[in-house]
Design an enzyme around this catalytic site. Structure first.
Site, PDB file in Angstrom:
ATOM      1  N   THR A  76       0.848  -1.184   0.000  1.00 27.86           N
ATOM      2  CA  THR A  76       0.000   0.000   0.000  1.00 27.86           C
ATOM      3  C   THR A  76       0.883   1.233   0.000  1.00 27.86           C
ATOM      4  O   THR A  76       1.713   1.393   0.881  1.00 27.86           O
ATOM      5  CB  THR A  76      -0.878  -0.029   1.265  1.00 27.86           C
ATOM      6  OG1 THR A  76      -1.699  -1.173   1.177  1.00 27.86           O
ATOM      7  CG2 THR A  76      -1.715   1.223   1.402  1.00 27.86           C
ATOM      8  N   GLN A  86      -3.591  -7.412  -5.872  1.00 21.64           N
ATOM      9  CA  GLN A  86      -4.068  -7.961  -4.595  1.00 21.64           C
ATOM     10  C   GLN A  86      -5.452  -7.403  -4.272  1.00 21.64           C
ATOM     11  O   GLN A  86      -5.657  -6.185  -4.267  1.00 21.64           O
ATOM     12  CB  GLN A  86      -3.100  -7.609  -3.464  1.00 21.64           C
ATOM     13  CG  GLN A  86      -3.495  -8.308  -2.157  1.00 21.64           C
ATOM     14  CD  GLN A  86      -2.618  -7.943  -0.988  1.00 21.64           C
ATOM     15  OE1 GLN A  86      -2.528  -6.772  -0.617  1.00 21.64           O
ATOM     16  NE2 GLN A  86      -1.968  -8.931  -0.397  1.00 21.64           N
ATOM     17  N   HIS A 127      -6.173 -11.173  -0.576  1.00 20.39           N
ATOM     18  CA  HIS A 127      -5.430 -10.801   0.641  1.00 20.39           C
ATOM     19  C   HIS A 127      -6.028 -11.580   1.813  1.00 20.39           C
ATOM     20  O   HIS A 127      -7.008 -11.160   2.417  1.00 20.39           O
ATOM     21  CB  HIS A 127      -5.519  -9.300   0.880  1.00 20.39           C
ATOM     22  CG  HIS A 127      -4.516  -8.785   1.868  1.00 20.39           C
ATOM     23  ND1 HIS A 127      -3.768  -9.609   2.685  1.00 20.39           N
ATOM     24  CD2 HIS A 127      -4.110  -7.515   2.158  1.00 20.39           C
ATOM     25  CE1 HIS A 127      -2.968  -8.872   3.445  1.00 20.39           C
ATOM     26  NE2 HIS A 127      -3.155  -7.597   3.132  1.00 20.39           N
ATOM     27  N   TYR A 160      -6.652  -8.730   7.989  1.00 20.37           N
ATOM     28  CA  TYR A 160      -7.784  -8.104   7.292  1.00 20.37           C
ATOM     29  C   TYR A 160      -8.912  -9.128   7.101  1.00 20.37           C
ATOM     30  O   TYR A 160      -8.844 -10.233   7.636  1.00 20.37           O
ATOM     31  CB  TYR A 160      -7.282  -7.441   6.006  1.00 20.37           C
ATOM     32  CG  TYR A 160      -6.298  -6.339   6.359  1.00 20.37           C
ATOM     33  CD1 TYR A 160      -6.728  -5.178   6.992  1.00 20.37           C
ATOM     34  CD2 TYR A 160      -4.928  -6.503   6.164  1.00 20.37           C
ATOM     35  CE1 TYR A 160      -5.834  -4.192   7.399  1.00 20.37           C
ATOM     36  CE2 TYR A 160      -4.020  -5.521   6.568  1.00 20.37           C
ATOM     37  CZ  TYR A 160      -4.488  -4.372   7.184  1.00 20.37           C
ATOM     38  OH  TYR A 160      -3.607  -3.403   7.599  1.00 20.37           O
ATOM     39  N   GLY A 190       9.831  -6.856  -0.236  1.00 23.85           N
ATOM     40  CA  GLY A 190       8.962  -5.692  -0.182  1.00 23.85           C
ATOM     41  C   GLY A 190       9.732  -4.391  -0.125  1.00 23.85           C
ATOM     42  O   GLY A 190       9.873  -3.673  -1.123  1.00 23.85           O
ATOM     43  N   ARG A 191      10.256  -4.100   1.047  1.00 15.58           N
ATOM     44  CA  ARG A 191      10.926  -2.819   1.241  1.00 15.58           C
ATOM     45  C   ARG A 191      12.073  -2.602   0.261  1.00 15.58           C
ATOM     46  O   ARG A 191      12.249  -1.474  -0.233  1.00 15.58           O
ATOM     47  CB  ARG A 191      11.339  -2.683   2.703  1.00 15.58           C
ATOM     48  CG  ARG A 191      10.100  -2.487   3.602  1.00 15.58           C
ATOM     49  CD  ARG A 191      10.332  -2.823   5.046  1.00 15.58           C
ATOM     50  NE  ARG A 191      10.505  -4.260   5.248  1.00 15.58           N
ATOM     51  CZ  ARG A 191      10.673  -4.827   6.435  1.00 15.58           C
ATOM     52  NH1 ARG A 191      10.711  -4.079   7.519  1.00 15.58           N
ATOM     53  NH2 ARG A 191      10.815  -6.135   6.526  1.00 15.58           N
TER      54      ARG A 191
HETATM   55  C1  LIG Z   1       4.681   0.427   2.889  1.00 14.12           C
HETATM   56  C2  LIG Z   1       4.192  -0.989   3.024  1.00 14.12           C
HETATM   57  C3  LIG Z   1       2.899  -1.309   2.608  1.00 14.12           C
HETATM   58  C4  LIG Z   1       2.427  -2.641   2.682  1.00 14.12           C
HETATM   59  N1  LIG Z   1       1.177  -2.928   2.193  1.00 14.12           N
HETATM   60  C5  LIG Z   1       0.791  -4.225   2.084  1.00 14.12           C
HETATM   61  C6  LIG Z   1      -0.406  -4.579   1.379  1.00 14.12           C
HETATM   62  O1  LIG Z   1      -1.132  -3.754   0.796  1.00 14.12           O
HETATM   63  N2  LIG Z   1      -0.730  -5.890   1.345  1.00 14.12           N
HETATM   64  C7  LIG Z   1       0.047  -6.850   1.931  1.00 14.12           C
HETATM   65  O2  LIG Z   1      -0.294  -8.038   1.854  1.00 14.12           O
HETATM   66  N3  LIG Z   1       1.184  -6.533   2.584  1.00 14.12           N
HETATM   67  C8  LIG Z   1       1.588  -5.267   2.644  1.00 14.12           C
HETATM   68  N4  LIG Z   1       2.791  -4.965   3.234  1.00 14.12           N
HETATM   69  C9  LIG Z   1       3.683  -6.050   3.682  1.00 14.12           C
HETATM   70  C10 LIG Z   1       4.680  -6.404   2.568  1.00 14.12           C
HETATM   71  O3  LIG Z   1       4.018  -6.964   1.441  1.00 14.12           O
HETATM   72  C11 LIG Z   1       5.714  -7.427   3.061  1.00 14.12           C
HETATM   73  O4  LIG Z   1       5.037  -8.567   3.541  1.00 14.12           O
HETATM   74  C12 LIG Z   1       6.585  -6.857   4.166  1.00 14.12           C
HETATM   75  O5  LIG Z   1       7.151  -5.609   3.780  1.00 14.12           O
HETATM   76  C13 LIG Z   1       7.719  -7.836   4.525  1.00 14.12           C
HETATM   77  O6  LIG Z   1       8.546  -8.074   3.406  1.00 14.12           O
HETATM   78  P1  LIG Z   1      10.008  -7.405   3.299  1.00 14.12           P
HETATM   79  O7  LIG Z   1      10.736  -7.782   4.551  1.00 14.12           O
HETATM   80  O8  LIG Z   1      10.629  -8.006   2.087  1.00 14.12           O
HETATM   81  O9  LIG Z   1       9.802  -5.915   3.200  1.00 14.12           O
HETATM   82  C14 LIG Z   1       3.276  -3.645   3.212  1.00 14.12           C
HETATM   83  C15 LIG Z   1       4.560  -3.314   3.653  1.00 14.12           C
HETATM   84  C16 LIG Z   1       5.028  -2.015   3.551  1.00 14.12           C
HETATM   85  C17 LIG Z   1       6.434  -1.711   3.986  1.00 14.12           C
END
Ligand SMILES: Cc1cc2nc3c(=O)[nH]c(=O)nc-3n(C[C@H](O)[C@H](O)[C@H](O)COP(=O)(O)O)c2cc1C
Length: 375
Positions: free
Chosen positions: A29, A102, A180, A185, A326-327
């Site tokens: 998001t 998603q 999702h 959620y 993600g990040r």
């Molecule tokens: C800014 C941000 C927004 C996120 N929004 C969602 C989302 O919309 N849906 C979701 O399933 N996870 C969301 N997440 C979780 C990420 O998809 C991911 O699971 C999480 O960042 C861990 O992965 P990473 O360690 O590679 O960053 C979000 C994470 C971040 C940092």
């Protein structure tokens, strides 16, 4: 690139879709889609910049009205929304990527102010989420309302809404949708024996708590085909006050049903979202991720705190086919190229992660210079 990362650059056959590598950008998001949730040219540019991933999963997107509890979230239930998604799909495909969207219903992580009819939001049960991360329509952090327990008619409407949203995604040119089912959620709220205290066929025994998710997956698979259907789960997440006290009972049952439906992939968040991934759950809620992976014959995406080395080891061990980062993808639009070259990474600016001034912290993270300047 050190030799042991080469597996990350092997293509992968996701049903009929060839992914060019094993890097996945998970749904994130970014709160940059203005009301009424129609993706913009800027959103399309952001995703196209990240098309170096084998698969891009677009951020949580509302399949029906009333599914939001955060500003700036896209939606996919009107013809206007579909036009916006067509823009995103064509930009990602033009840049050589593949795109799933998603489908996200926040359930009780919302308030009456977010609802078109002004009534309390829908939930599995009328149980309020304590200490939830929730944002009011005017952008303030707040507490969600006590939800209404969804009636059978409302459950049927939601299931149909997810299937129609999937049809819209395919009509817009997307390659598929991810339900999702993670991170506390609506779909996850049904799994959770804290958020779901129903006494009908959707509550109580683990087989009942998975029913809503299975009905959605079935409806989407019937509408657009199982190869375009996927789900995200987070068996150990207590995020948004929705822990599943018996994940080793609930998730194997769910995975058996998803296996029967032959959907494209399961995307598994190990631990708390964005938390530290030790590969272990809280001692009282053990969960064996490698064993879970073996209950589902389709593709498996692992997530949470992975670095390339651990991702390569996980794939080589057969514990996942793909890994989502993600990040790293927020601040490095060309993350796979940087990993291949061993190039330094841009640091993430957390202050602009969920919003900010449109481009800043969104489309302005630099990619590597690909062509050396000609003297
Ligand atoms: C800014 C941000 C927004 C996120 N929004 C969602 C989302 O919309 N849906 C979701 O399933 N996870 C969301 N997440 C979780 C990420 O998809 C991911 O699971 C999480 O960042 C861990 O992965 P990473 O360690 O590679 O960053 C979000 C994470 C971040 C940092």
């Amino acid at each position: 690139m050190s030799q042991d990362l080469s597996i990350l650059f092997e293509p992968f056959q996701l049903k009929g879709l060839v992914l060019k590598n094993r890097f996945v950008m998970p749904a994130m998001t970014r709160a940059r889609t203005p009301a009424p949730g129609t993706p913009t040219e800027l959103n399309a540019l952001y995703y196209a910049q990240r098309a170096g991933a084998g698969l891009v999963i677009a951020e949580g997107t509302n399949p029906v009205p009333g599914g939001s509890g955060f500003p700036g979230v896209p939606a996919i239930f009107t013809p206007g929304h579909v036009d916006g998604w067509r823009r995103v799909a064509s930009a990602v495909h033009g840049a050589g990527g593949k795109l799933f969207v998603q489908l996200w219903h926040g359930g009780r992580i919302s308030s009456a102010a977010w609802q078109p009819d002004g009534r309390p939001p829908l939930g599995a049960s009328a149980v309020k989420a304590e200490n939830a991360l929730f944002v009011t329509p005017d952008g303030q952090r707040g507490q969600p309302d006590v939800p209404r327990e969804a009636t059978q008619a409302e459950i049927d409407w939601l299931v149909e809404g997810f299937a129609k949203a999937a049809r819209n995604a395919i009509d817009a040119g997307c390659d598929g949708v991810e339900i999702h089912g993670a991170n506390g959620y609506l779909v996850h709220q049904f799994f959770s024996d804290r958020a779901n205290v129903r006494t009908d066929g959707y509550g109580g025994a683990p087989r009942n708590r998975i029913r809503f998710a299975v009905e959605i997956a079935e409806a989407i698979a019937a509408e657009v085909g199982p190869e375009h259907t996927a789900i995200r789960i987070s068996p150990l997440a207590a995020y948004q006050d929705a822990p599943v006290s018996d994940p080793s009972d609930v998730y194997p049952l769910l995975l058996a049903e998803l296996d029967r439906l032959d959907i494209a992939y399961v995307h598994c968040v190990e631990g708390e979202p964005s938390g530290i991934n030790t590969g272990q759950g809280a001692p009282e809620r053990e969960f064996d991720f490698p064993a879970a992976r073996r209950l589902f014959r389709g593709a498996w995406i692992a997530n949470n705190g992975y670095d390339p080395e651990r991702a390569a080891r996980t794939i080589a061990a057969g514990d996942a086919d793909l890994v989502s980062f993600g990040r790293p993808f927020i601040s490095n639009p060309d993350y796979p190229a940087r990993v291949r070259l061993g190039a330094p990474l841009n640091p993430i600016d957390n202050s602009t992660a969920y919003a900010g001034q449109a481009e800043r912290g969104y489309t302005d993270y630099p990619a590597l210079e690909t062509e050396p300047a000609v003297a």
